[in-house]
Design a protein around this motif. Sequence first.
Motif, PDB file in Angstrom:
ATOM      1  N   ASP A   1      26.034  10.674 -10.707  1.00 22.07           N
ATOM      2  CA  ASP A   1      25.658   9.412 -10.059  1.00 22.07           C
ATOM      3  C   ASP A   1      26.664   9.065  -8.961  1.00 22.07           C
ATOM      4  N   GLY A   2      26.525   9.716  -7.823  1.00 21.66           N
ATOM      5  CA  GLY A   2      27.492   9.583  -6.734  1.00 21.66           C
ATOM      6  C   GLY A   2      27.653   8.175  -6.206  1.00 21.66           C
ATOM      7  N   SER A   3      26.560   7.456  -6.029  1.00 19.31           N
ATOM      8  CA  SER A   3      26.635   6.109  -5.454  1.00 19.31           C
ATOM      9  C   SER A   3      27.404   5.151  -6.358  1.00 19.31           C
ATOM     10  N   GLU A   4      27.210   5.287  -7.664  1.00 20.17           N
ATOM     11  CA  GLU A   4      27.917   4.411  -8.603  1.00 20.17           C
ATOM     12  C   GLU A   4      29.404   4.757  -8.662  1.00 20.17           C
ATOM     13  N   TRP A   5      29.714   6.061  -8.553  1.00 22.39           N
ATOM     14  CA  TRP A   5      31.122   6.469  -8.516  1.00 22.39           C
ATOM     15  C   TRP A   5      31.817   5.887  -7.281  1.00 22.39           C
ATOM     16  N   ILE A   6      31.151   5.939  -6.156  1.00 23.27           N
ATOM     17  CA  ILE A   6      31.749   5.400  -4.928  1.00 23.27           C
ATOM     18  C   ILE A   6      31.952   3.890  -5.057  1.00 23.27           C
ATOM     19  N   ARG A   7      30.966   3.189  -5.635  1.00 23.50           N
ATOM     20  CA  ARG A   7      31.080   1.735  -5.782  1.00 23.50           C
ATOM     21  C   ARG A   7      32.257   1.354  -6.666  1.00 23.50           C
ATOM     22  N   LEU A   8      32.346   1.980  -7.837  1.00 25.96           N
ATOM     23  CA  LEU A   8      33.392   1.605  -8.782  1.00 25.96           C
ATOM     24  C   LEU A   8      34.778   2.068  -8.352  1.00 25.96           C
ATOM     25  N   THR A   9      34.865   3.281  -7.790  1.00 25.91           N
ATOM     26  CA  THR A   9      36.187   3.754  -7.345  1.00 25.91           C
ATOM     27  C   THR A   9      36.697   2.919  -6.177  1.00 25.91           C
ATOM     28  N   SER A  10      35.796   2.496  -5.300  1.00 29.29           N
ATOM     29  CA  SER A  10      36.195   1.629  -4.191  1.00 29.29           C
ATOM     30  C   SER A  10      36.695   0.286  -4.723  1.00 29.29           C
ATOM     31  N   LEU A  11      36.027  -0.216  -5.756  1.00 26.01           N
ATOM     32  CA  LEU A  11      36.434  -1.473  -6.370  1.00 26.01           C
ATOM     33  C   LEU A  11      37.833  -1.350  -6.971  1.00 26.01           C
ATOM     34  N   VAL A  12      38.071  -0.270  -7.706  1.00 26.03           N
ATOM     35  CA  VAL A  12      39.377  -0.080  -8.345  1.00 26.03           C
ATOM     36  C   VAL A  12      40.481   0.044  -7.295  1.00 26.03           C
ATOM     37  N   GLN A  13      40.183   0.693  -6.187  1.00 26.77           N
ATOM     38  CA  GLN A  13      41.189   0.847  -5.138  1.00 26.77           C
ATOM     39  C   GLN A  13      41.632  -0.494  -4.558  1.00 26.77           C
TER      40      GLN A  13
END
Length: 352
Positions: free
Chosen positions: A171-183
């Motif tokens: 699930d690439g889009s969800e990974w990008i959303r959450l990793t961006s949030l954590v950053q």
Amino acid sequence: MTRTAVSSNEAKYRIAKRRIESFSKRFGEAHFYLACHAAFPLALTPDLLYRLWANFQQDINSDMLNIPWISVADLLLSNLCNEVGYELYEVDWAIRNELLKELKNNPCFGQQRILELSDFLLAYMQEQLNSSNTDTRDFAQAQKWTALAYAQPHEAAREIASNLASLNIEDGSEWIRLTSLVQTLAEPLVGYEPLLVYVSGMKSFARGNVTEAKNLLSQVMDSKDEIKVAGVKLLIPDQFKAKLIPKVSFKTKRHRWLIGVSLAVAVVGTGIFIWQKLNPTEFQQISSSFFNQQQKITKENIVLWIQGIILKGHSDRVNSAVFSPDGKTLASASDDKTIKLWDVATGKEITS
């Protein structure tokens, strides 16, 4: 971090400081205090900002801040905030970090006010965490992690890691959303470097940059090819794990060898049986010849033993030996992976 990235961040912080100074000069100290409090949530709505204004009219010493109600609109419409959706605003990360730094360093607020803001935000978002609307729930979750990161970083790291561990690796889009949030929470989670490196690596992986992802994840993987944060084992793409060759025990090796020998004997026996049935005369002649030769070999062996000749040359155990038809030459095979020819009369190796 590369030199280019560092220079870019320094430039953003310089711009952020100029904007904050400009805002303070234009609206005054009371507006500035509201801006510092408004920097705590990850995102703002008019209702959330109004509640911040209403709940934090005093400093930690109970002195009034005298923040006017018009400051809510002034802040949202200033260049400190960006409108990112309908009635949804964000403070740029560089501006946000500078304002929070000012809040923590001010003796009238400090860490106590950070903890108060954390409690306030957790209570404010609690109802939205149970919303049936996915977007509302995701927004509330982001706000909750923000509140925890500043007040309870270990709990924040544990919740984030658990959430990441439950994702579908595809699930690439969800990974990008959450990793961006954590950053965006890098500053309060600075004590959890493996988590920050991990989200950077997985963000690269989700964007298709496999080489960069592998380099980042390899920095935080342990000897078991695992990454653990706050007791939670994180997901790692299979292609980044080392392909370990399983060790085979001696018992297993011996078992495999016996099976191999049994199969070989069965194949040879079957072949001889078929050959005997198809060519009985030829088989009888060859077997008689072999038997006679075997007798001769046995005799020669006895002679060699009586003569006390010792053939030396192999570096490992000899596993097979056979005489030539005339009994003058002996061929030996060894576990050292060599075959040697010997002159029976002299006991010396035939080298050419």
